[in-house]
Design a protein around this motif. Structure first.
Motif, mmCIF file in Angstrom:
data_model
loop_
_atom_site.group_PDB
_atom_site.id
_atom_site.type_symbol
_atom_site.label_atom_id
_atom_site.label_comp_id
_atom_site.label_asym_id
_atom_site.label_seq_id
_atom_site.Cartn_x
_atom_site.Cartn_y
_atom_site.Cartn_z
ATOM 1 N N ALA A 239 0.849 -1.192 0.000
ATOM 2 C CA ALA A 239 0.000 0.000 0.000
ATOM 3 C C ALA A 239 0.886 1.244 0.000
ATOM 4 O O ALA A 239 1.895 1.295 0.708
ATOM 5 N N THR A 240 0.525 2.223 -0.789
ATOM 6 C CA THR A 240 1.332 3.441 -0.885
ATOM 7 C C THR A 240 0.535 4.649 -0.413
ATOM 8 O O THR A 240 -0.688 4.703 -0.536
ATOM 9 N N GLY A 241 1.272 5.589 0.171
ATOM 10 C CA GLY A 241 0.669 6.854 0.567
ATOM 11 C C GLY A 241 -0.168 6.809 1.822
ATOM 12 O O GLY A 241 -0.861 7.773 2.139
ATOM 13 N N PRO B 143 0.322 0.411 7.199
ATOM 14 C CA PRO B 143 -0.530 -0.181 6.162
ATOM 15 C C PRO B 143 0.284 -0.784 5.011
ATOM 16 O O PRO B 143 -0.123 -1.796 4.429
ATOM 17 N N ALA B 144 1.419 -0.159 4.706
ATOM 18 C CA ALA B 144 2.271 -0.676 3.627
ATOM 19 C C ALA B 144 2.772 -2.075 3.955
ATOM 20 O O ALA B 144 2.688 -2.995 3.133
ATOM 21 N N LEU B 145 3.289 -2.246 5.163
ATOM 22 C CA LEU B 145 3.829 -3.549 5.542
ATOM 23 C C LEU B 145 2.724 -4.563 5.832
ATOM 24 O O LEU B 145 2.920 -5.764 5.632
ATOM 25 N N GLU C 193 11.726 -1.830 -3.210
ATOM 26 C CA GLU C 193 11.748 -0.382 -3.438
ATOM 27 C C GLU C 193 10.477 0.274 -2.907
ATOM 28 O O GLU C 193 10.525 1.305 -2.230
ATOM 29 N N ALA C 194 9.332 -0.341 -3.200
ATOM 30 C CA ALA C 194 8.053 0.226 -2.754
ATOM 31 C C ALA C 194 7.942 0.214 -1.235
ATOM 32 O O ALA C 194 7.488 1.203 -0.628
ATOM 33 N N ALA C 195 8.376 -0.870 -0.598
ATOM 34 C CA ALA C 195 8.273 -0.965 0.858
ATOM 35 C C ALA C 195 9.229 0.020 1.536
ATOM 36 O O ALA C 195 8.853 0.714 2.492
ATOM 37 N N LEU C 196 10.453 0.085 1.045
ATOM 38 C CA LEU C 196 11.438 0.993 1.654
ATOM 39 C C LEU C 196 11.033 2.451 1.472
ATOM 40 O O LEU C 196 11.294 3.282 2.356
ATOM 41 N N ALA C 197 10.395 2.760 0.360
ATOM 42 C CA ALA C 197 9.949 4.138 0.135
ATOM 43 C C ALA C 197 8.940 4.567 1.197
ATOM 44 O O ALA C 197 8.937 5.724 1.642
ATOM 45 N N GLU C 198 8.082 3.647 1.626
ATOM 46 C CA GLU C 198 7.082 3.982 2.649
ATOM 47 C C GLU C 198 7.708 4.136 4.024
ATOM 48 O O GLU C 198 7.106 4.728 4.921
ATOM 49 N N LEU C 199 8.909 3.588 4.204
ATOM 50 C CA LEU C 199 9.607 3.708 5.489
ATOM 51 C C LEU C 199 10.499 4.939 5.555
ATOM 52 O O LEU C 199 10.949 5.319 6.642
#
Length: 238
Positions: free
Chosen positions: A83-85, A90-92, A128-134
């Motif tokens: 999940a983004t944003g 929620p992302a993890l 990449e997507a998960a790390l961006a949310e962190l």
């Protein structure tokens, strides 16, 4: 009776099969692995499934058996979502839930994921997507990756347990929990009679021991996220 003139006899259409491609090889390998309790396949069986005379012909498309394993694993990584944003939690959570759904469809993936480096395009996009949310947490690099790997570890560990259980049930012919319980009853009686493990024997004798456990995949995932939250928002020491 004489045969009709040759030009009046239409020949049958030639038999054709879809051209072999990397995608087709990987899809066939995944389908084969899904059919096996332990997820193990051979290049020979794969060649037979694809209608290829020699398994060596497949190496043109996947390089090697390890190359095929990498492609199969990365295909499943492509089913994971983040999940983004909405923030890191929620992302993890979505990473864990989508991963668990994927592993239940393809339990063999858990073994491959531990055995092969996650460097394919789908795996890299996932990280990449998960790390961006962190990133907004401004945590050290090792901690950020630790967050992601904590969730993936839960997914893959649960997947390995599922894979081994499926393999055991197929190998022993024990399909239901009642059959498994019946098979263990004589041994549990010997343990109780021995008297060396009273607490375990008390549990084994409890008729409610097969009630639903207080935790499932999603509950444990929430416990893990609660623990990670203590790193994301540490409480200052007095």
């Amino acid at each position: 009776m004489s045969k009709p003139p040759l030009w009046l006899d239409e020949p049958d259409a030639p038999r054709t099969r879809p051209a072999l491609t990397r995608e087709r090889v990987v899809e066939a390998a995944i389908a084969l692995a899904d059919e096996e309790a332990d997820g193990q396949i051979t290049m020979r069986t794969l060649a037979e499934r694809l209608g290829v005379r020699s398994p060596m012909a497949l190496y043109r498309y996947v390089g090697s058996k390890d190359g095929l394993a990498d492609l199969m694993a990365d295909h499943v990584y492509g089913r994971f979502t983040v999940a983004t944003g909405q923030g890191w939690r929620p992302a993890l959570r979505e990473l864990g839930d989508s991963g668990w759904q994927s592993v239940q469809r393809h339990p063999w993936f858990a073994r491959l994921a531990f055995a092969r480096p996650p460097l394919g395009p789908n795996a890299l996009a996932l990280y990449e997507a998960a790390l961006a949310e962190l990133d907004p947490l401004d945590l050290p690099a090792s901690t950020r990756m630790g967050f992601v790997n904590t969730v993936l570890g839960h997914v893959l560990g649960s997947g390995l347990a599922l894979l081994e259980e499926q393999s055991m049930r197929r190998r022993t012919g024990v399909e239901s929990e009642s059959e498994l319980s019946d098979a263990a009853t004589p041994y549990l009686a010997r343990i109780a009679a021995d008297g060396k493990h009273p607490h375990f024997s008390r549990w084994a004798a409890d008729p409610r021991r097969h009630d639903a456990a207080p935790q499932d995949f999603e509950t444990i995932l929430e416990w893990l996220l609660d623990g990670l939250d203590t790193l994301a928002h540490p409480t200052p020491r007095a």
